[in-house]
Design a protein around this motif. Structure first.
Motif, PDB file in Angstrom:
ATOM      1  N   PRO B 208       0.815  -1.223   0.000  1.00  0.00           N
ATOM      2  CA  PRO B 208       0.000   0.000   0.000  1.00  0.00           C
ATOM      3  C   PRO B 208       0.848   1.273   0.000  1.00  0.00           C
ATOM      4  CG  PRO B 208      -0.832  -1.555   1.617  1.00  0.00           C
ATOM      5  CD  PRO B 208       0.450  -2.120   1.112  1.00  0.00           C
ATOM      6  N   LEU B 209       1.968   1.218   0.711  1.00  0.00           N
ATOM      7  CA  LEU B 209       2.820   2.413   0.743  1.00  0.00           C
ATOM      8  C   LEU B 209       3.511   2.662  -0.603  1.00  0.00           C
ATOM      9  CD1 LEU B 209       4.427   2.113   4.286  1.00  0.00           C
ATOM     10  CD2 LEU B 209       2.867   3.892   3.487  1.00  0.00           C
ATOM     11  N   ALA B 210       3.682   1.580  -1.367  1.00  0.00           N
ATOM     12  CA  ALA B 210       4.389   1.712  -2.651  1.00  0.00           C
ATOM     13  C   ALA B 210       3.448   2.035  -3.801  1.00  0.00           C
ATOM     14  CB  ALA B 210       5.163   0.432  -2.946  1.00  0.00           C
ATOM     15  N   VAL B 211       2.137   2.097  -3.493  1.00  0.00           N
ATOM     16  CA  VAL B 211       1.165   2.302  -4.574  1.00  0.00           C
ATOM     17  C   VAL B 211       1.467   3.519  -5.452  1.00  0.00           C
ATOM     18  CG1 VAL B 211      -1.231   3.008  -4.978  1.00  0.00           C
ATOM     19  CG2 VAL B 211      -0.726   0.916  -3.747  1.00  0.00           C
ATOM     20  N   PRO B 212       1.812   4.673  -4.891  1.00  0.00           N
ATOM     21  CA  PRO B 212       2.076   5.813  -5.790  1.00  0.00           C
ATOM     22  C   PRO B 212       3.204   5.535  -6.776  1.00  0.00           C
ATOM     23  CG  PRO B 212       1.939   6.552  -3.519  1.00  0.00           C
ATOM     24  CD  PRO B 212       1.937   5.064  -3.477  1.00  0.00           C
ATOM     25  N   GLY B 213       4.241   4.881  -6.329  1.00  0.00           N
ATOM     26  CA  GLY B 213       5.341   4.542  -7.227  1.00  0.00           C
ATOM     27  C   GLY B 213       4.914   3.548  -8.282  1.00  0.00           C
ATOM     28  N   MET B 214       4.104   2.559  -7.852  1.00  0.00           N
ATOM     29  CA  MET B 214       3.605   1.583  -8.820  1.00  0.00           C
ATOM     30  C   MET B 214       2.725   2.267  -9.852  1.00  0.00           C
ATOM     31  SD  MET B 214       2.978  -1.530  -6.153  1.00  0.00           S
ATOM     32  CE  MET B 214       1.652  -2.288  -6.947  1.00  0.00           C
ATOM     33  N   ALA B 215       1.878   3.190  -9.384  1.00  0.00           N
ATOM     34  CA  ALA B 215       0.971   3.867 -10.311  1.00  0.00           C
ATOM     35  C   ALA B 215       1.759   4.717 -11.292  1.00  0.00           C
ATOM     36  CB  ALA B 215      -0.020   4.728  -9.535  1.00  0.00           C
ATOM     37  N   ALA B 216       2.723   5.457 -10.788  1.00  0.00           N
ATOM     38  CA  ALA B 216       3.508   6.324 -11.674  1.00  0.00           C
ATOM     39  C   ALA B 216       4.274   5.491 -12.692  1.00  0.00           C
ATOM     40  CB  ALA B 216       4.474   7.175 -10.861  1.00  0.00           C
ATOM     41  N   GLY B 217       4.932   4.427 -12.216  1.00  0.00           N
ATOM     42  CA  GLY B 217       5.702   3.571 -13.111  1.00  0.00           C
ATOM     43  C   GLY B 217       4.821   2.861 -14.114  1.00  0.00           C
ATOM     44  N   ALA B 218       3.699   2.327 -13.631  1.00  0.00           N
ATOM     45  CA  ALA B 218       2.805   1.586 -14.523  1.00  0.00           C
ATOM     46  C   ALA B 218       2.240   2.508 -15.592  1.00  0.00           C
ATOM     47  CB  ALA B 218       1.678   0.932 -13.733  1.00  0.00           C
ATOM     48  N   LEU B 219       1.856   3.707 -15.196  1.00  0.00           N
ATOM     49  CA  LEU B 219       1.298   4.628 -16.186  1.00  0.00           C
ATOM     50  C   LEU B 219       2.353   4.970 -17.240  1.00  0.00           C
ATOM     51  CD1 LEU B 219      -1.264   6.454 -16.832  1.00  0.00           C
ATOM     52  CD2 LEU B 219       0.192   8.300 -16.032  1.00  0.00           C
TER      53      LEU B 219
END
Lengths: 336, 290
Positions: B208-219
């Motif tokens: 959950p804490l890594a979600v912003p990084g995952m979202a940015a990278g995935a996008l």
């Protein structure tokens, strides 16, 4: 004050730069070994003769050419394009008419001369095969389309251009002199039968790689690439049976900055000796009818102009007329 | 084009003191955007509704043809697949990088960056050589007796996915690394002390804490994949053609800029919508809160 000085300096530089630019000529082609050969065989003698430098540019891009002409910002003086495109672009007003008082067309193969273009060199689509990788090599287009007799992947040219559709129709038994107008329905039906076995090549180097690695042990290739493969030590077998010829053309985009120099360049490029030199380097045939005499017989033997017995000429004017319609169908069929 | 807009979501806003104040400070930036982005896009938009005949014929043809719709679908399927696999592989790598000793991490970073700096065409051709019928991978598998027939690894969906995932990995590892590195190890320690298993630490704290990084990278990976040209063109077959190649055909081969423009705009609209969605859901976390 400072600004005025800078401005004057800039104007002075521009004043010097502009005439300097007129001393050069920009030639665009497809890059790779072919353009290297064009530089050596054409540009160098041209520079010797006229003192004008030739700047090499490329790769040729039809979208770019159109953009240059429309924006009236043409930076290419002479462009190497495919023959069917030359015929179409001439009709669409993208090209300058050639000056045949400068270019001597009496010695040129009339198949490749129009008001707007002359041949650059001509090549054949031949049936190429890596003889070490298969039990037997296909000899005819019918063989190449026969997956029962010749199982395995085969490679064909990816882009919509004269060559593959003709091959399909010939394979289906259409007589060479009855090819045009092309029966597209019949051609695509024939192509359907081998579609799952086709690996497309989009550039010459890729076609060589596919054949040499036996990823696709046979297919339809430009003859010059087969010559190069054989030289590199691959057991490359070429069948000239019904080899399908098409030519590249030299054209001058409308509004080219160095019109006179461009005509002179084309005159030199299509004269007998430079044409012979290019043929020697590339394995493609000269379009100057007197070049053959200037070549050693061993080289001349491997060129498409010695393979006329069963040669099929792709009809450039038909292609120019129908290029767009065929292209759309071609890509739609490929993507299906 | 879309990757530029992405960058703004990753970088934090400049401290107030460094920002140019007033309208005049913005003028050069606005002029730059207008000249290099808005004008060309407008010209493209105009072409798509003016050529060859005025009207929306190009869009009707594009969205009404089964072939073109299939190419759109392919584009999304491949991009989605590449994004998913990149996340799956990239997350553990980023995590490992974040917790490993600095010297080792910098070696791995160097490898990552070197691969990014190597010519794209060269890397794509290298995959072609590895994956083909007579390539290293097939030879190895056959030599080990795992397969009898060479696997079709290239000139199809498999080839495109492998090649593109490899190229996209750094773009997902780097933002993920940045986010994971910032997570205070004490939080994980606390979770463990409170009795959380490793799995719980991972799924209920770290992820959950890594979600912003995952979202940015995935996008970033998804959007870059949507417009990818070289790799799909060389490692794919014509049956899994992607949008960028269709646009190239329209522009270069068919010289039909009306259709090319229409296809490019559809791609642009999709990209911008994704960006808006991303901003809406993850924007506040990315920029450090508003």
């Amino acid at each position: 004050m400072k600004h005025t000085f800078a401005f004057t300096a800039l104007a002075a530089i521009m004043a010097v730069a502009i005439p300097a630019k007129a001393e050069t000529l920009v030639f665009s082609s497809w890059g790779g070994t072919t353009q290297d050969a064009q530089k050596a065989a054409w540009a160098n003698p041209y520079t010797e003769k006229t003192g004008l430098q030739v700047v090499q540019d490329g790769p040729t891009d039809y979208g770019k050419l159109k953009a240059m002409v429309e924006a009236n910002q043409v930076t290419w003086d002479v462009v190497d394009v495919e023959g069917d495109y030359a015929a179409q672009a001439g009709k669409n007003g993208l090209l300058e008419k050639l000056d045949f008082s400068v270019i001597d067309k009496s010695k040129l193969d009339p198949r490749f001369v129009t008001d707007y273009s002359v041949g650059s060199f001509y090549y054949s689509f031949v049936i190429g095969c890596n003889a070490d990788a298969v039990a037997a090599c296909p000899k005819t287009w019918a063989d190449l389309f026969d997956t029962a007799k010749f199982p395995g992947k085969r490679t064909f040219y990816k882009w919509s251009a004269p060559g593959v559709i003709e091959a399909a129709l010939l394979a289906d038994g259409v007589a060479a002199d009855k090819l045009y107008p092309l029966d597209l329905d019949r051609a695509f039906k024939k192509l359907d039968t081998i579609k799952s076995e086709i690996i497309w090549w989009s550039g010459g180097a890729q076609s060589q790689q596919l054949l040499a690695s036996a990823e696709a042990p046979f297919g339809s290739l430009w003859n010059g690439r087969m010559t190069a493969l054989a030289k590199s030590g691959v057991n490359a077998e070429t069948s000239w049976e019904q080899n399908i010829t098409a030519a590249d053309s030299l054209v001058v985009p409308k509004g080219a900055p160095n019109l006179e120099a461009a005509m002179k360049f084309i005159a030199v490029a299509t004269s007998a000796e430079p044409q012979a030199a290019l043929a020697k380097a590339t394995g493609y045939a000269p379009i100057n009818l007197e070049s053959a005499k200037l070549m050693d017989p061993e080289t001349a033997k491997t060129l498409p102009d010695r393979q006329t017995a069963s040669q099929v000429n792709a009809d450039m004017s038909y292609w120019a007329e129908n290029r767009d319609a065929i292209g759309e169908r071609w890509y739609a069929w490929q993507a299906k | 084009m879309s990757t530029y807009s992405d960058a703004s979501s990753v970088s934090a806003p400049a401290p107030r003191a460094l920002r140019p104040t007033g309208f005049s400070g913005v003028v050069p930036a606005l002029a730059f955007v207008a000249i290099f982005f808005i004008v060309p896009v407008a010209a493209l938009l105009l072409r798509s509704v003016l050529e060859p005949v005025p009207g929306f014929g190009n869009y009707a043809e594009l969205l009404g043809s089964a072939t073109y719709l299939k190419i759109f679908a392919n584009t999304f399927i491949v991009s989605g697949l590449v994004t998913a696999i990149s996340l799956l592989i990239g997350f553990p790598v980023a995590w490992a990088l974040a917790i490993m000793p600095g010297r080792l991490a910098s070696v791995i970073f160097a490898i990552l960056l070197l691969s990014m700096w190597t010519n794209l065409l060269a890397r794509t051709y290298a995959w072609m050589v590895l994956l083909q019928r007579t390539g290293l991978i097939n030879k190895m598998l056959m030599g080990m007796g795992l397969i009898n027939q060479p696997l079709p690894l290239v000139n199809n969906l498999t080839g495109v996915t492998i090649g593109m995932t490899y190229i996209m990995l750094p773009f997902i590892i780097l933002p993920l690394y940045g986010v994971i590195k910032k997570i205070d190890p004490a939080i994980l320690q606390a979770a463990a002390l409170c009795g959380a298993s490793l799995w719980q630490c991972l799924t209920r704290v770290l992820l959950p804490l890594a979600v912003p990084g995952m979202a940015a990278g995935a996008l970033m990976v998804f959007v870059m994949s949507l417009g990818y040209f070289v790799t799909p063109s060389l490692l794919g077959g014509t049956a899994n053609m992607m949008l960028a190649e269709l646009i190239a055909q329209f522009v270069q081969s068919l010289v039909n800029w009306g259709m090319g423009g229409a296809a490019a705009l559809v791609l642009l609209v999709v990209t911008l919508s994704l960006y808006v969605v991303q901003l809406r859901f993850f924007g506040s976390q990315n920029t450090g809160g508003r």
